[in-house]
Structures are given as C-alpha cells and as structure tokens.
Design a protein around this motif. Structure first.
Motif, short mmCIF file in Angstrom:
data_model
loop_
_atom_site.label_atom_id
_atom_site.label_comp_id
_atom_site.label_asym_id
_atom_site.label_seq_id
_atom_site.Cartn_x
_atom_site.Cartn_y
_atom_site.Cartn_z
N GLU A 91 0.82 -1.21 0.00
CA GLU A 91 0.00 0.00 0.00
C GLU A 91 0.86 1.26 0.00
O GLU A 91 0.38 2.33 -0.34
CB GLU A 91 -0.95 0.00 1.20
N MET A 92 2.14 1.14 0.39
CA MET A 92 3.04 2.29 0.41
C MET A 92 3.99 2.31 -0.79
O MET A 92 4.85 3.17 -0.90
CB MET A 92 3.86 2.29 1.70
N ALA A 93 3.80 1.37 -1.72
CA ALA A 93 4.75 1.18 -2.81
C ALA A 93 4.97 2.44 -3.64
O ALA A 93 6.09 2.73 -4.07
CB ALA A 93 4.29 0.03 -3.70
N PHE A 94 3.93 3.22 -3.86
CA PHE A 94 4.03 4.38 -4.76
C PHE A 94 4.09 5.71 -4.01
O PHE A 94 3.93 6.78 -4.61
CB PHE A 94 2.85 4.38 -5.72
N ASN A 95 4.34 5.67 -2.72
CA ASN A 95 4.31 6.89 -1.90
C ASN A 95 5.39 7.91 -2.29
O ASN A 95 5.24 9.10 -2.01
CB ASN A 95 4.46 6.55 -0.42
N ARG A 96 6.49 7.47 -2.91
CA ARG A 96 7.55 8.38 -3.31
C ARG A 96 7.35 8.94 -4.73
O ARG A 96 8.11 9.80 -5.15
CB ARG A 96 8.90 7.66 -3.24
N LEU A 97 6.34 8.46 -5.42
CA LEU A 97 6.15 8.83 -6.83
C LEU A 97 5.11 9.95 -6.92
O LEU A 97 4.04 9.81 -7.52
CB LEU A 97 5.71 7.61 -7.64
N LEU A 98 5.47 11.08 -6.35
CA LEU A 98 4.51 12.18 -6.26
C LEU A 98 4.22 12.83 -7.61
O LEU A 98 3.20 13.51 -7.77
CB LEU A 98 5.05 13.24 -5.29
N GLU A 99 5.12 12.63 -8.59
CA GLU A 99 4.94 13.24 -9.92
C GLU A 99 4.30 12.28 -10.92
O GLU A 99 4.08 12.63 -12.06
CB GLU A 99 6.31 13.69 -10.47
N LEU A 100 3.98 11.09 -10.48
CA LEU A 100 3.48 10.06 -11.39
C LEU A 100 2.14 10.47 -12.00
O LEU A 100 1.20 10.84 -11.29
CB LEU A 100 3.32 8.73 -10.63
N LYS A 101 2.06 10.35 -13.34
CA LYS A 101 0.83 10.69 -14.06
C LYS A 101 0.21 9.48 -14.77
O LYS A 101 -1.00 9.44 -14.96
CB LYS A 101 1.11 11.80 -15.09
N GLU A 102 1.06 8.53 -15.16
CA GLU A 102 0.56 7.33 -15.83
C GLU A 102 1.10 6.09 -15.15
O GLU A 102 2.31 5.96 -14.96
CB GLU A 102 0.98 7.33 -17.31
N LEU A 103 0.19 5.17 -14.81
CA LEU A 103 0.58 3.94 -14.14
C LEU A 103 -0.16 2.77 -14.78
O LEU A 103 -1.38 2.80 -14.92
CB LEU A 103 0.25 4.00 -12.65
N GLU A 104 0.62 1.76 -15.16
CA GLU A 104 0.00 0.53 -15.69
C GLU A 104 0.60 -0.68 -15.00
O GLU A 104 1.82 -0.85 -14.96
CB GLU A 104 0.17 0.40 -17.20
N ILE A 105 -0.28 -1.53 -14.47
CA ILE A 105 0.11 -2.82 -13.90
C ILE A 105 -0.79 -3.85 -14.57
O ILE A 105 -1.95 -4.05 -14.18
CB ILE A 105 -0.09 -2.85 -12.37
N SER A 106 -0.30 -4.50 -15.62
CA SER A 106 -1.14 -5.39 -16.42
C SER A 106 -0.44 -6.72 -16.70
O SER A 106 0.78 -6.80 -16.74
CB SER A 106 -1.48 -4.71 -17.76
N GLY A 107 -1.26 -7.75 -16.93
CA GLY A 107 -0.73 -9.04 -17.34
C GLY A 107 -0.02 -9.81 -16.26
O GLY A 107 0.85 -10.63 -16.54
N ASN A 108 -0.39 -9.58 -15.00
CA ASN A 108 0.22 -10.29 -13.87
C ASN A 108 -0.81 -11.25 -13.29
O ASN A 108 -1.69 -10.87 -12.52
CB ASN A 108 0.68 -9.29 -12.80
N HIS A 109 -0.70 -12.51 -13.65
CA HIS A 109 -1.77 -13.47 -13.38
C HIS A 109 -1.85 -13.92 -11.92
O HIS A 109 -2.79 -14.63 -11.55
CB HIS A 109 -1.61 -14.69 -14.30
N ASN A 110 -0.88 -13.51 -11.12
CA ASN A 110 -0.95 -13.83 -9.69
C ASN A 110 -1.31 -12.61 -8.85
O ASN A 110 -1.30 -12.68 -7.62
CB ASN A 110 0.40 -14.38 -9.21
N PHE A 111 -1.62 -11.53 -9.51
CA PHE A 111 -1.94 -10.27 -8.81
C PHE A 111 -3.45 -10.23 -8.56
O PHE A 111 -4.24 -9.99 -9.46
CB PHE A 111 -1.48 -9.11 -9.68
N LYS A 112 -3.86 -10.44 -7.30
CA LYS A 112 -5.27 -10.62 -6.97
C LYS A 112 -5.85 -9.57 -6.05
O LYS A 112 -7.08 -9.42 -5.98
CB LYS A 112 -5.47 -12.00 -6.32
N VAL A 113 -4.99 -8.83 -5.32
CA VAL A 113 -5.51 -7.92 -4.29
C VAL A 113 -4.85 -6.55 -4.41
O VAL A 113 -3.64 -6.44 -4.59
CB VAL A 113 -5.25 -8.48 -2.88
N LEU A 114 -5.69 -5.51 -4.29
CA LEU A 114 -5.21 -4.13 -4.23
C LEU A 114 -5.61 -3.55 -2.88
O LEU A 114 -6.80 -3.54 -2.53
CB LEU A 114 -5.84 -3.29 -5.34
#
Length: 526
Positions: A91-114
């Motif tokens: 849940e803290m993974a992106f806390n340092r990416l304050l300038e981030l405008k585009e994020l894609e997390i796709s095609g990860n078949h074991n990724f089940k929970v956000l």
C-alpha cells in the motif's frame, strides 16, 4: 584546450550513463527513459537515477513492489509493469512517486488484491491501467485520491461487483473500461458522478438487467459498449438522456425486441449482431438520420417491414447477414442513396425485385452469397455503377435463358473482388457443377419457352425464321419450328459434354413439294 576538455567530460558522462550507470538488466535509451526486460530480474532495478521519468518493467521475475523499490525524490511520471510475476503491491509502494501521471500494472496473473491505500499518494495520476490481472474485489474508496484521473481500465480481471460509491471522486474521468470481468449487475447510481465521461465499456460481463436510470447522468457520453453480456430487454428510457451518444455496441446479447424510440437520435454506429431479434417494428429506427453503420447480422429475422430503414438517409453500411430472410420488400432500400455496402449473405432469400437497388448508385460492395437464389431479374445491376465487390457463390443457380443478362453483366463488369469463378450451376442437369462465367451465352437455354436466337437454315437464304421453341418431356428434347418455305431444311444442334467439349450434330431434309413438309419430323441420332 578548455573546450576540448569539456567535450571529453560530456562524452565520458554519456558513456558512463549508457554503459556503467544503467541498472543491470535494463536499457537506458535516454537519461529519462529506462526499459527493463530480463526474466532473471527478481527485484526492482537498483541505483535508478532521479532523472528517470519513464520506466518500463516487462516480463521479469519480480514478484512484489514496495516503498524501497523507488528512490527518494523520484521524477517518475510514467511507470509500466507488464507481464511480470507480481503477486502483491504494498500500500506504500508508490508513496515516493509524487509526480506520477501514468501507471499501468497489467498481465500479472498472480496479482489478486489491491490495498485500499495503494493510490493514496499519487493524486496526480491521469491514467491508470490495471488490465488482465486476477483482481476480484475493489474497496469503494480505492480511487478516492485520484481526482485528476481521466482514463481508468480494469479489463480482463475477475471482478463480479462494483461498489456503489466506487467512482464518486472521479469527476474528470473521460474513459472507463471494465470489460471481460464477471460483473452481474450495475447499481443504478454507479455512474452518477461521472459527468465528463465520454467512453464507457462494460463488454463481455454477465449483466442481464439494466435499470432505466443507469446512464441518466452522463451528458457527454459518446461511446457505450455492452456487447457480450446477457441483456434481454432495453427499457424505453434507458438511453434517453444520452443526447451525444455516437456509438452503441450491443452485439452478443439476448435481446428479442426493441421498441420505437429506444435509441437516441444522434447515433452513428449501432451494432445489434448476434441477438435474438425475431422482428423489427416499423418505427424502430425513426429520427436516426445520422446513423452510418447498422449491424443486424446473426439474428432471427425472417421478414423486414418495407419502410423500416426509410429514415436512415446517412446510412453507409448495412448488415443483415445470417438471418432467416426469405425475401426483401421491393422498397426496402429506397432513399438510402449513401449506402456503400450491403450484407445479405447467409439467409434463405430465393428472389429479389429488379428495382431493389435502384437508389444505390455509389454502392461498392454487395454480398448475396449462401442464399437460395436460382436466378436474378434482368437489369438488377444496372444502377450499381460503382460496384467493385460482389459475392454470389453458394446459391443453387439455374443456368437457363433467364441468366443471360446476369451472365453478360458478370463477364463484362469491372469487379476487383468477386469470386465469380465460384458461381456454380445447380440446374439444369447437364450444366450442374459448371462455373457460370465459363459458359457461353449459347449454353444458357430454356425448356418450354420461345427461343429467339436459334435460326433454322432453309434452302432459300432469304427466308429465316425465328419462331422456334424448345421443349422437354421425360428427358426427351424437341425443337419445333415454323418455316415459310421448306424445299430443304437443315437442323444443327450444338451442346457441351461432361468434359466441356463442344459437339455439333446436323441433319438436312429435302422435299420435292413444299406442302409435304407440314408437321415434318427430323430426328438426329447421336
């Protein structure tokens, strides 16, 4: 000397960046763009420069993302994590990416929970893509901090329910895609906050019922995708508030009927393919003068009202393929002068009217293959001066004298794609299996009908008769002629055998007195 030294230092720094300073397993095309794609890479790249703005991590063995995965003071504006082995994101993974405008997390078949707070510190995001993972549930506040978001996609997951307040903070969202999930129902208020939404795709879910108010508060919606669901009925008011809707995709549902006035007047593309429509009411497409594409293929239509398309004056592409149509009203396409293509293939059409396409001068493509046509009326193709593609194969053509006009047109027409060589005769028996375009005009004859191009040669060349008729009974063919004078009559017969060879048989009969040839019989043996 100073200038030369400066250039040397610059080149050295560039060499350092591209060779020594680029993280292991990655390629650094520029100081701001890094691409990592090594299956041996198990952790996020280390020593990532603070200058990097775009980072792509693809087909690696990375399984988790956490706070330390990114440097302090990161300048990342675009992050793509594609086809990896991710099974968790802190849940803290992106806390340092304050300038981030585009994020894609796709095609990860074991990724089940956000986690609920995963996007809490990336409030500048305008684009979020979470496609083809295995996400099953979403907390109703997971997007609460993404108030600048414009594009959101969660295609190809395993989500079966959308919380009622899931989108309440996404007031600037323009595009939303939850296709290929397992969503069963949509709360009637689910989209109420999406005032700026232009594209909504809910294709290939399990939706069976839509509340009349589902799309009531979406004044800017231009494209709505609902194909591949289980929708049986469209409420009369379901789409009434979508004044700017241009594209509506309803392919692959279970719709059986549509009431007049269901569709908004500004539609340009309407796809109703692969439903269960049995009939079309006369006014179902009224006030839809902007419609350019209408697909009604793969339904169960056996007839269509004569004026059902009358108001579709902008229509360019019409598909009625794979229905149960037996015939078409003569005025079915009257007034549709902008039609470019008509698909009528894979029906049971046995005949068409000669003036069916009188208004289609600019039509380029016509599909009538796989029907029950035995012939076509004379002059059918005369108005189609722009026709370039025609499909007519798969019909039981009767290659007799009534096909001469069609034969002449087919051999003379300037067609780019037509498969004319696949137009085979089904009748009569001697021509069965023969290609129509490989026959001569003289091969196309009729039994029990007057024939005007079979002259009988008499002894006097000044006398030629045209009053001959061809008859067939119990497999026996006879030609009956009336001649004004007959001191000598010569009968010549030509036909083609099974190998396509043309054979000629002739006989001549003379009489001493012309009165002796009344009701005379000439028999050819071959």
């Amino acid at each position: 000397m100073t200038r030369a030294f400066g250039i040397s230092v610059f080149l050295l720094l560039q060499l350092c960046y591209h060779v020594d300073c680029c993280p292991k397993g990655c390629q650094c095309f520029t100081p701001s763009k890094v691409f990592c794609s090594e299956d041996v890479l198990k952790d996020m790249p280390q020593n990532l420069s603070s200058e990097v703005q775009e980072l792509v991590i693809m087909t690696t063995s990375i399984k988790s993302i956490h706070l330390e995965s990114f440097p302090l003071n990161s300048s990342l504006t675009k992050l793509m994590l594609l086809n990896n082995l991710l099974n968790g994101v802190s849940e803290m993974a992106f806390n340092r990416l304050l300038e981030l405008k585009e994020l894609e997390i796709s095609g990860n078949h074991n990724f089940k929970v956000l986690g609920t707070g995963t996007f809490k510190r990336v409030g500048n995001l305008t684009k979020l893509l979470l496609n083809y993972n295995q996400l099953k549930t979403l907390d109703d506040s997971i997007f609460a901090s993404l108030q600048k978001l414009e594009i959101l996609q969660l295609k190809g997951n395993a989500i079966d329910h959308l919380p009622r307040l899931l989108f309440r903070h996404l007031r600037w969202l323009r595009s939303l895609d939850f296709s290929e999930n397992k969503i069963l129902t949509l709360d009637k208020d689910i989209f109420n906050s999406l005032l700026m939404l232009e594209t909504l795709r809910m294709n290939h879910n399990l939706i069976s019922v839509l509340h009349p108010d589902t799309f009531i508060n979406m004044p800017h919606l231009r494209e709505l995708g609902l194909q591949g669901n289980r929708i049986e009925d469209l409420h009369l008011n379901l789409l009434s508030g979508l004044e700017h809707l241009n594209k509506l995709h309803l392919r692959g549902n279970l719709i059986t009927k549509i009431a007049p006035g269901t569709f908004p007047p500004n539609l340009k593309e309407l796809n109703l393919e692969d439903n269960r429509l049995v009939e079309l009411s006369t006014g179902v497409f009224q006030h839809m003068s902007f419609l350019t594409d209408l697909v009604l293929a793969k339904n169960r239509l056996s007839t269509i009202p004569e004026d059902v398309f009358r108001n579709l004056t902008s229509l360019q592409h019409l598909s009625l393929s794979a229905n149960h149509l037996l015939a078409l009203p003569a005025a079915a396409f009257t007034g549709l002068s902008n039609l470019i293509s008509i698909h009528l293939d894979k029906n049971n059409i046995s005949s068409v009217e000669a003036d069916l396409f009188d208004d289609q001068e600019i039509m380029e493509k016509l599909y009538l293959s796989d029907n029950d046509l035995q012939g076509l009326p004379e002059g059918l193709f005369i108005p189609l001066i722009s026709l370039r593609t025609v499909r007519l194969q798969g019909n039981p053509w009767k290659c007799d004298c009534h096909m001469r006009d069609f034969h002449d047109w087919l051999t003379d027409a300037n067609l780019l794609m037509s498969d004319v060589e696949k137009i085979y005769c089904a009748k009569p028996k001697p021509l069965k299996g023969r290609g129509l375009v490989f026959l001569s005009r003289e091969d196309l004859v009729c039994a029990e009908s007057a024939v005007n191009n079979y002259p009988v040669s008499t002894g006097d060349k000044r006398h030629r008769t045209k009053s001959c008729s061809l008859h067939e009974m119990n497999g026996k063919v006879s030609i009956r002629c009336t001649v004004p004078r007959c001191p000598a009559v010569k009968l010549e017969v030509q036909f083609s055998d099974e190998d396509g060879r043309r054979l000629t048989f002739a006989d001549e009969q003379k009489w001493s007195d012309s009165t002796q040839c009344n009701n005379a019989t000439i028999i050819l043996n071959f």
